[in-house]
Design a protein around this motif. Sequence first.
Motif, mmCIF file in Angstrom:
data_model
loop_
_atom_site.group_PDB
_atom_site.id
_atom_site.type_symbol
_atom_site.label_atom_id
_atom_site.label_comp_id
_atom_site.label_asym_id
_atom_site.label_seq_id
_atom_site.Cartn_x
_atom_site.Cartn_y
_atom_site.Cartn_z
ATOM 1 N N PHE A 4 2.000 -2.549 14.394
ATOM 2 C CA PHE A 4 2.479 -3.533 13.430
ATOM 3 C C PHE A 4 1.346 -4.427 12.922
ATOM 4 C CE2 PHE A 4 4.968 -7.582 12.690
ATOM 5 C CZ PHE A 4 5.600 -7.135 11.539
ATOM 6 N N LEU A 5 1.233 -4.550 11.611
ATOM 7 C CA LEU A 5 0.313 -5.411 10.878
ATOM 8 C C LEU A 5 -1.158 -4.997 10.930
ATOM 9 C CD1 LEU A 5 1.793 -8.979 11.540
ATOM 10 C CD2 LEU A 5 2.223 -7.456 9.613
ATOM 11 N N THR A 6 -1.445 -3.805 11.432
ATOM 12 C CA THR A 6 -2.824 -3.312 11.378
ATOM 13 C C THR A 6 -3.065 -2.703 9.996
ATOM 14 O OG1 THR A 6 -2.187 -1.127 12.209
ATOM 15 C CG2 THR A 6 -2.887 -2.778 13.863
ATOM 16 N N ASP A 7 -4.339 -2.460 9.666
ATOM 17 C CA ASP A 7 -4.653 -1.828 8.388
ATOM 18 C C ASP A 7 -3.920 -0.499 8.252
ATOM 19 O OD1 ASP A 7 -6.277 -3.945 7.665
ATOM 20 O OD2 ASP A 7 -8.143 -2.938 8.193
ATOM 21 N N GLU A 8 -3.911 0.289 9.333
ATOM 22 C CA GLU A 8 -3.230 1.581 9.310
ATOM 23 C C GLU A 8 -1.738 1.403 9.013
ATOM 24 O OE1 GLU A 8 -2.321 5.397 12.250
ATOM 25 O OE2 GLU A 8 -3.251 3.621 13.090
ATOM 26 N N TRP A 9 -1.123 0.389 9.601
ATOM 27 C CA TRP A 9 0.304 0.133 9.385
ATOM 28 C C TRP A 9 0.562 -0.203 7.915
ATOM 29 C CZ3 TRP A 9 3.377 -3.968 7.805
ATOM 30 C CH2 TRP A 9 4.745 -3.839 8.058
ATOM 31 N N PHE A 10 -0.242 -1.120 7.344
ATOM 32 C CA PHE A 10 -0.066 -1.480 5.938
ATOM 33 C C PHE A 10 -0.234 -0.256 5.033
ATOM 34 C CE2 PHE A 10 -0.930 -5.976 7.196
ATOM 35 C CZ PHE A 10 0.173 -6.557 6.595
ATOM 36 N N GLU A 11 -1.209 0.599 5.336
ATOM 37 C CA GLU A 11 -1.423 1.814 4.533
ATOM 38 C C GLU A 11 -0.202 2.732 4.606
ATOM 39 O OE1 GLU A 11 -5.096 3.395 6.072
ATOM 40 O OE2 GLU A 11 -6.239 1.665 5.324
ATOM 41 N N GLN A 12 0.361 2.905 5.792
ATOM 42 C CA GLN A 12 1.532 3.768 5.935
ATOM 43 C C GLN A 12 2.747 3.179 5.222
ATOM 44 O OE1 GLN A 12 2.438 5.426 9.789
ATOM 45 N NE2 GLN A 12 0.275 5.705 10.275
ATOM 46 N N VAL A 13 2.919 1.851 5.316
ATOM 47 C CA VAL A 13 4.039 1.202 4.628
ATOM 48 C C VAL A 13 3.904 1.371 3.117
ATOM 49 C CG1 VAL A 13 5.069 -1.055 4.095
ATOM 50 C CG2 VAL A 13 4.579 -0.428 6.473
ATOM 51 N N GLU A 14 2.691 1.206 2.608
ATOM 52 C CA GLU A 14 2.463 1.377 1.166
ATOM 53 C C GLU A 14 2.805 2.807 0.738
ATOM 54 O OE1 GLU A 14 -1.245 1.164 -1.921
ATOM 55 O OE2 GLU A 14 -1.188 -0.314 -0.301
ATOM 56 N N GLN A 15 2.346 3.778 1.517
ATOM 57 C CA GLN A 15 2.633 5.190 1.218
ATOM 58 C C GLN A 15 4.140 5.456 1.253
ATOM 59 O OE1 GLN A 15 0.380 7.623 0.400
ATOM 60 N NE2 GLN A 15 2.067 9.043 0.108
ATOM 61 N N MET A 16 4.803 4.940 2.272
ATOM 62 C CA MET A 16 6.249 5.139 2.396
ATOM 63 C C MET A 16 6.994 4.486 1.235
ATOM 64 S SD MET A 16 6.525 4.540 6.489
ATOM 65 C CE MET A 16 8.156 5.152 6.851
ATOM 66 N N GLY A 17 6.517 3.321 0.812
ATOM 67 C CA GLY A 17 7.129 2.633 -0.322
ATOM 68 C C GLY A 17 6.990 3.436 -1.602
ATOM 69 N N GLN A 18 5.815 4.029 -1.809
ATOM 70 C CA GLN A 18 5.607 4.869 -2.996
ATOM 71 C C GLN A 18 6.504 6.097 -2.954
ATOM 72 O OE1 GLN A 18 1.384 5.600 -2.996
ATOM 73 N NE2 GLN A 18 0.894 3.543 -3.716
ATOM 74 N N GLU A 19 6.609 6.715 -1.788
ATOM 75 C CA GLU A 19 7.438 7.911 -1.644
ATOM 76 C C GLU A 19 8.926 7.605 -1.807
ATOM 77 O OE1 GLU A 19 6.283 9.476 2.161
ATOM 78 O OE2 GLU A 19 4.313 10.124 1.424
ATOM 79 N N ALA A 20 9.334 6.391 -1.437
ATOM 80 C CA ALA A 20 10.749 6.014 -1.525
ATOM 81 C C ALA A 20 11.206 5.856 -2.969
ATOM 82 C CB ALA A 20 10.995 4.718 -0.757
ATOM 83 N N GLY A 21 10.278 5.513 -3.861
ATOM 84 C CA GLY A 21 10.643 5.338 -5.266
ATOM 85 C C GLY A 21 11.416 4.046 -5.488
ATOM 86 N N GLU A 22 12.361 4.084 -6.397
ATOM 87 C CA GLU A 22 13.146 2.908 -6.785
ATOM 88 C C GLU A 22 14.019 2.442 -5.620
ATOM 89 O OE1 GLU A 22 14.613 -0.202 -8.283
ATOM 90 O OE2 GLU A 22 13.241 0.899 -9.568
ATOM 91 N N LEU A 23 13.875 1.165 -5.260
ATOM 92 C CA LEU A 23 14.649 0.617 -4.140
ATOM 93 C C LEU A 23 15.942 -0.072 -4.584
ATOM 94 C CD1 LEU A 23 11.804 -0.888 -1.909
ATOM 95 C CD2 LEU A 23 12.995 1.295 -1.650
ATOM 96 N N ASN A 24 16.166 -0.187 -5.895
ATOM 97 C CA ASN A 24 17.373 -0.835 -6.407
ATOM 98 C C ASN A 24 17.628 -2.176 -5.733
ATOM 99 O OD1 ASN A 24 18.164 1.225 -8.308
ATOM 100 N ND2 ASN A 24 18.657 2.484 -6.520
ATOM 101 N N LEU A 25 16.595 -3.007 -5.723
ATOM 102 C CA LEU A 25 16.685 -4.306 -5.066
ATOM 103 C C LEU A 25 17.583 -5.260 -5.840
ATOM 104 C CD1 LEU A 25 12.880 -4.798 -4.345
ATOM 105 C CD2 LEU A 25 14.627 -4.131 -2.698
#
Length: 129
Positions: A4-25
């Motif tokens: 949690f909160l490491t550079d690797e974690w932020f990179e994975q979250v960013e990638q997952m967010g891109q792959e998820a597409g529209e979140l309909n927030l």
Amino acid sequence: MAVFLTDEWFEQVEQMGQEAGELNLPPALANMIVNLKVSDSDKDIEANFADGLLHRGLSSDATTTLLLDRGILQSIITDFDTNEIMGAFMGGKIRVEGDMSQLMAVQTARPSTEQKELYKSIKSMTTMA
């Protein structure tokens, strides 16, 4: 898995967010940009919440900054229990600098199904070392 909160974690979250597409927030979450200053035993971590995700670093567009410790943020991310969040705020474990109005708007916002699924995926790849 990433810590949690490491550079690797932020990179994975960013990638997952891109792959998820529209979140309909919902609008309150879609328009929210909040900086986070997270105190940790090793070093303080700066992040921001925008577009429904945590990002590394502070955002110049944020009008609100939350000051909290790593444990509280972990709990918010993994459980998203609004009662616990309010209790932490009322107990002084979360401090707010700047515009509090957007935080008030978020109280009634409910995450979309897409955002819940993404958070479930993020939680499953996160270790809390």
